[in-house]
Design a protein around this motif. Structure first.
Motif, mmCIF file in Angstrom:
data_model
loop_
_atom_site.group_PDB
_atom_site.id
_atom_site.type_symbol
_atom_site.label_atom_id
_atom_site.label_comp_id
_atom_site.label_asym_id
_atom_site.label_seq_id
_atom_site.Cartn_x
_atom_site.Cartn_y
_atom_site.Cartn_z
ATOM 1 N N GLU A 6 0.824 -1.204 0.000
ATOM 2 C CA GLU A 6 0.000 0.000 0.000
ATOM 3 C C GLU A 6 0.860 1.257 0.000
ATOM 4 O O GLU A 6 1.986 1.252 0.506
ATOM 5 C CB GLU A 6 -0.919 0.046 1.230
ATOM 6 C CG GLU A 6 -1.906 -1.082 1.346
ATOM 7 C CD GLU A 6 -1.525 -2.060 2.427
ATOM 8 O OE1 GLU A 6 -2.411 -2.715 2.988
ATOM 9 O OE2 GLU A 6 -0.320 -2.161 2.717
ATOM 10 N N LEU A 20 -5.343 6.224 -1.916
ATOM 11 C CA LEU A 20 -4.524 5.084 -1.542
ATOM 12 C C LEU A 20 -4.378 4.144 -2.730
ATOM 13 O O LEU A 20 -5.329 3.967 -3.499
ATOM 14 C CB LEU A 20 -5.149 4.336 -0.362
ATOM 15 C CG LEU A 20 -5.472 5.143 0.891
ATOM 16 C CD1 LEU A 20 -6.032 4.221 1.970
ATOM 17 C CD2 LEU A 20 -4.248 5.877 1.392
ATOM 18 N N CYS A 22 -2.780 0.188 -3.871
ATOM 19 C CA CYS A 22 -2.308 -1.125 -3.437
ATOM 20 C C CYS A 22 -1.765 -1.849 -4.658
ATOM 21 O O CYS A 22 -2.526 -2.203 -5.563
ATOM 22 C CB CYS A 22 -3.456 -1.901 -2.811
ATOM 23 S SG CYS A 22 -3.079 -3.621 -2.442
ATOM 24 N N TRP A 38 -10.592 -2.797 0.639
ATOM 25 C CA TRP A 38 -9.867 -1.979 1.604
ATOM 26 C C TRP A 38 -10.570 -2.090 2.948
ATOM 27 O O TRP A 38 -11.807 -1.954 3.012
ATOM 28 C CB TRP A 38 -9.829 -0.522 1.160
ATOM 29 C CG TRP A 38 -8.865 -0.253 0.058
ATOM 30 C CD1 TRP A 38 -9.130 -0.250 -1.282
ATOM 31 C CD2 TRP A 38 -7.472 0.059 0.196
ATOM 32 N NE1 TRP A 38 -7.988 0.041 -1.986
ATOM 33 C CE2 TRP A 38 -6.965 0.234 -1.096
ATOM 34 C CE3 TRP A 38 -6.614 0.209 1.285
ATOM 35 C CZ2 TRP A 38 -5.625 0.547 -1.340
ATOM 36 C CZ3 TRP A 38 -5.294 0.519 1.045
ATOM 37 C CH2 TRP A 38 -4.803 0.680 -0.251
ATOM 38 N N CYS A 97 -5.041 -3.136 2.490
ATOM 39 C CA CYS A 97 -5.520 -3.734 1.249
ATOM 40 C C CYS A 97 -5.702 -5.231 1.466
ATOM 41 O O CYS A 97 -4.887 -5.868 2.163
ATOM 42 C CB CYS A 97 -4.480 -3.475 0.162
ATOM 43 S SG CYS A 97 -4.872 -4.166 -1.453
#
Length: 120
Positions: A6, A20, A22, A38, A97
């Motif tokens: 992540e 964010l 991943c 998530w 994640c």
């Protein structure tokens, strides 16, 4: 073994946004990835689902983030992303994640987590 990394966490003011990402070590478009999601965990609280996506693209959101967060996947960068808008202090947590892979057996994989802090 699927590796998930992540990135994108940090400190943001209330009302701000973060994205964010991943990065997965295998293609997220593989039919064996049935869930991409998530989760988050705040201090003293249980880990909770924030947003999830099935292998065919159906999405689900926690009621507290619906309309503010958007989960997506990018086949070019092989990432699962979480766009977070209108962030509030209660969104502060470590975000993880998660993928569920079905490949003869059912396996759950987690990233190491990324801290999101919403504070003025």
């Amino acid at each position: 073994q699927v590796q998930l990394v992540e990135s994108g966490g940090g400190l943001v003011h209330p009302g701000g946004s973060l994205r964010l990402s991943c990065a997965a070590s295998e293609s997220i478009l593989s039919a064996s990835f049935v869930i991409l999601a998530w989760y988050r965990q705040a201090p003293g609280k249980q880990r909770e689902l924030v947003a999830g996506m099935t292998g065919v693209g159906d999405t689900k959101y926690a009621g507290t983030v619906k309309g503010r967060f958007t989960i997506s996947r990018d086949s070019h960068t092989n990432t699962v992303n979480l766009q977070m808008d209108s962030l509030q202090p209660e969104d502060s947590a470590v975000y993880y994640c998660h993928v569920k892979k079905v490949d003869g057996a059912i396996n759950d994989y987690w990233g190491q987590g990324t801290q999101v802090t919403v504070s003025s």
